[in-house]
Design a protein around this motif. Structure first.
Motif, PDB file in Angstrom:
ATOM      1  N   CYS A 160      -2.600 -10.048  -5.671  1.00  0.00           N
ATOM      2  CA  CYS A 160      -3.150 -10.717  -4.701  1.00  0.00           C
ATOM      3  C   CYS A 160      -4.415 -11.737  -5.104  1.00  0.00           C
ATOM      4  CB  CYS A 160      -3.544  -9.919  -3.501  1.00  0.00           C
ATOM      5  SG  CYS A 160      -4.804  -9.041  -3.810  1.00  0.00           S
TER       6      CYS A 160
ATOM      7  N   CYS B 200      -5.529  -4.114  -6.696  1.00  0.00           N
ATOM      8  CA  CYS B 200      -6.643  -3.352  -5.792  1.00  0.00           C
ATOM      9  C   CYS B 200      -6.248  -2.187  -5.781  1.00  0.00           C
ATOM     10  CB  CYS B 200      -6.314  -4.096  -4.418  1.00  0.00           C
ATOM     11  SG  CYS B 200      -6.384  -5.896  -4.429  1.00  0.00           S
TER      12      CYS B 200
ATOM     13  N   CYS C  91      -3.285  -5.030  -1.085  1.00  0.00           N
ATOM     14  CA  CYS C  91      -3.314  -6.622  -1.190  1.00  0.00           C
ATOM     15  C   CYS C  91      -2.632  -7.514  -0.011  1.00  0.00           C
ATOM     16  CB  CYS C  91      -2.224  -6.875  -2.496  1.00  0.00           C
ATOM     17  SG  CYS C  91      -2.763  -6.103  -3.587  1.00  0.00           S
TER      18      CYS C  91
ATOM     19  N   CYS D 258      -7.421  -8.555  -8.845  1.00  0.00           N
ATOM     20  CA  CYS D 258      -6.099  -7.900  -8.801  1.00  0.00           C
ATOM     21  C   CYS D 258      -5.001  -9.128  -9.150  1.00  0.00           C
ATOM     22  CB  CYS D 258      -5.953  -7.748  -7.212  1.00  0.00           C
ATOM     23  SG  CYS D 258      -4.196  -7.379  -6.863  1.00  0.00           S
TER      24      CYS D 258
HETATM   25 ZN   LIG Z   1      -4.661  -7.059  -4.675  1.00  0.00          ZN
END
Ligand SMILES: [Zn+2]
Length: 163
Positions: free
Chosen positions: A85, A116, A121, A82
């Motif tokens: 994050c 995500c 996140c 991701c």
């Molecule tokens: Zn994420």
């Protein structure tokens, strides 16, 4: 972040029309969301799973984005990270695309980010949700610093949408 109401979220959308922001699906359980542990609230439309949304606060004002999944692709089985994050999932990262705000968006311009798929996140960063073995690289950053980085990454993405 400070809890947002449905009305605040609907009026905060920067990259869809007023009509769309009135009709789009906003979670009904806003009061039960763990706002203290959220840097942004992300959700999917249960009726149209390729549509995703997120709402956050920038400089004290609510900002929300409408996103589209870029369709089924190789990310479904591959390990990917991701970009917000920095959690790695197997099959849990989607390319989400946001139409740009204003004229640029009407002309079809958009920006994408790998995120995500469940837009959770903030919960992965805080260890409230587990993405499996090896999902988070060992880092010497404090939780505070990881949260700051997540917020900065999201801010940079929103800046691209509104630029
Ligand atoms: Zn994420």
């Amino acid at each position: 972040m400070k809890p947002l109401t449905e009305q605040e979220i609907r009026t905060a959308f920067v990259n869809c029309t007023k009509g769309e922001s009135k009709r789009l699906s906003v979670p009904r359980d806003l009061a039960e969301r763990p706002w203290d542990e959220l840097d942004f609230l992300g959700w999917r439309d249960p009726q149209a799973p390729d549509r995703a949304y997120l709402a956050t606060e920038l400089d004290g004002r609510p900002v929300a984005l409408a996103l589209r999944g870029a369709g089924a692709a190789s990310w479904q089985t591959r390990r990917s990270m991701c970009s917000i994050c920095l959690t790695t999932h197997t099959g849990g990262v989607s390319l989400l695309v946001a139409a740009k705000a204003g004229k640029a968006g009407q002309q079809g311009n958009s920006v994408g980010a790998y995120m995500c798929s469940d837009l959770a996140c903030p919960l992965y960063v805080r260890g409230r949700k587990d993405a499996g073995v090896g999902a988070r690289l060992p880092e010497s950053l404090t939780l505070e610093e990881k949260i700051e980085r997540t917020v900065a990454n999201l801010g940079a993405f929103i800046a691209k949408v509104t630029a």
